[in-house]
Design an enzyme around this catalytic site. Structure first.
Site: not given
Ligand SMILES: *Cc1c(COP(=O)(O)O)cnc(C)c1O
Length: 443
Positions: A143, A254, A282
């Site tokens: 994702y 990522d 995050k």
């Protein structure tokens, strides 16, 4: 449910789409309703009915120090008192960029964004400008946020092989819809995305042979966390690094989840493989919205205002986020909790396996440090197809029983449970104990 809590949920469903602002929060993958949380403290969260849960969602991995860590709260208070929103360069963003550059050997310069989505989008745009090519290579089940080009499940490369079209199942929710791409993504953009299976050396070689000269970048999660936790095979990562280098394709890691989680310097430090660009998010925001692109000077200077690749953001480098992120990284650097987190993760994985074996329920637990997923599957889970092969009904029963017993895990078989420095052995043993009961109810 009390009247107030009932009304809140009703109003959530009335005024928010699906009662949520991000699809996985709807709990549909486990056949439940959205859970309204009102506060968190350490490893505990409290819902609108006053029930407490031991939290393993932890802001989808953002809160590695747990909820309301005193250092983070202090830093945020101080920043808010000095203005939450300065809109120009300020000290905390300089210091956070410096801390990131120190932690990641591949990063010389940083550009902050308000979300991981934007950071991925910007990294891809940068790669396209740098290489002068337009196609991107992605890996099924990874994702990278919700920009157009990464909401494509199967590109032309694999359509030929007749494989089914499935997606980065977790947040996108595409898998549950069984779509090849999200609605609203133009076909012309989807054509630019080549999607192959994670950990598949053959597919990698085939895609590079066929599309190598057109590929601007390959982007992947160096430990997948959005189809459940799936570790990369070392040869796969190595080969990916080799072929991208040979063909002048930028390799983008990522590390929105793995950065400062699997090691202080992320998965690239853990595996000793250096990407060209890194995306973070995050954890580096300490619980506030954030994303970042990092890389060496010769790449990063292509961004505006130095270069021709446009990126901007009113809230990019937001002072409160920067302060919370900096306090979080300071704490992580000082405490270096990674060994302890790894052993807590190992204890949980082992405990769950033992409990499942006692209950005669076949499971596989994929654990990398403080991230972990329980797959109700007979065989190992190494890519999206094997993750989707796991038994979703059993997972739902498991998750729902845990929740009833006060333990909150992500309400989807395609997400990771996260541990924090606030978790103790007692918390882990409590989960194992409750899970033993849950597993007995699963069959
Ligand atoms: C969460 C996530 C993103 C997107 O970040 P947002 O802040 O939600 O936009 C990108 N990549 C990975 C690996 C993620 O887990």
């Amino acid at each position: 449910m009390g009247r107030r809590a009932t009304k809140l949920l009703d109003d959530a469903k009335r005024f928010l789409v699906g009662g949520v602002n991000s699809p996985v929060r709807a709990f549909r993958q486990v056949g439940q309703e959205p859970l309204v949380l009102v506060r968190g403290q350490g490893v505990w969260v409290t819902d609108a009915q006053g029930r407490q849960f031991l939290d393993f969602i932890l802001g989808w991995g953002s809160l590695i120090l747990g909820h309301v860590h005193p250092r983070v709260v202090r830093a945020v208070r101080r920043q808010v008192a000095n203005s939450a929103m300065l809109g120009l360069t300020h000290p905390a963003e300089v210091h956070l960029a410096e801390a990131i550059a120190e932690a990641f050997p591949s990063i010389g310069k940083v550009r902050f964004t308000p979300s991981g989505t934007e950071a991925c989008m910007t990294a891809i745009r940068l790669a396209r400008a740098y290489t002068g090519r337009s196609k991107i290579l992605t890996f099924e089940g990874c994702y990278h946020g919700h920009s157009d080009g990464v909401l494509v499940k199967r590109g032309p490369a694999c359509a030929a092989s007749g494989a089914t079209m499935e997606s980065a199942a977790g947040r996108s929710g595409l898998a549950t819809l069984g779509l090849a791409k999200s609605g609203g993504v133009p076909e012309a953009i989807a054509q630019e995305t080549i999607v192959i299976s994670y950990n598949d050396l053959e597919a990698l070689d085939e895609a590079i042979t066929r599309y190598g000269a057109q590929l601007a970048c390959a982007i992947l999660e160096p430990v997948a966390a959005n189809m459940g936790v799936i570790a990369p095979h070392h040869e796969f990562l190595q080969r990916l690094r080799e072929v991208t280098k040979q063909r002048d394709i930028l390799l983008i890691f990522d590390e929105v989840v793995t950065g400062f989680r699997v090691a202080y310097g992320g998965a690239q430090t853990l595996f000793g493989i250096t990407p060209d660009l890194t995306v973070l998010g995050k954890i580096i925001g300490g619980g506030f919205p954030i994303g970042a692109v990092g890389g060496p000077w010769h790449l990063m200077q292509r961004l505006a205002p130095e270069g021709e690749v446009y990126h901007a953001g009113t809230f990019a480098g937001h002072p409160v986020t920067m302060a919370a992120g900096l306090a979080t990284l300071d704490e992580l650097k000082r405490e270096s909790p990674y060994g302890a987190l790894e052993s807590l993760g190992g204890r949980l994985a082992q405990g769950l396996l033992t409990a499942a074996s006692t209950a005669h329920i076949p499971i596989h637990v994929n654990q990398v440090g403080s991230m972990l997923t329980v797959f109700f599957s007979e065989g190992p889970v190494t890519h999206l197809a094997s993750a989707q092969h796991a038994n979703a009904t059993r997972f739902a029963t498991f998750a729902n029983v845990l929740r009833k017993e006060g333990i909150l895990i992500p309400p989807s078989p395609f997400e990771a449970m996260f541990l924090s420095t606030a978790h103790t052995q007692e918390h882990i043993d409590r989960v194992i104990d409750v899970a033993s009961g849950a597993l007995a109810q699963v069959s």
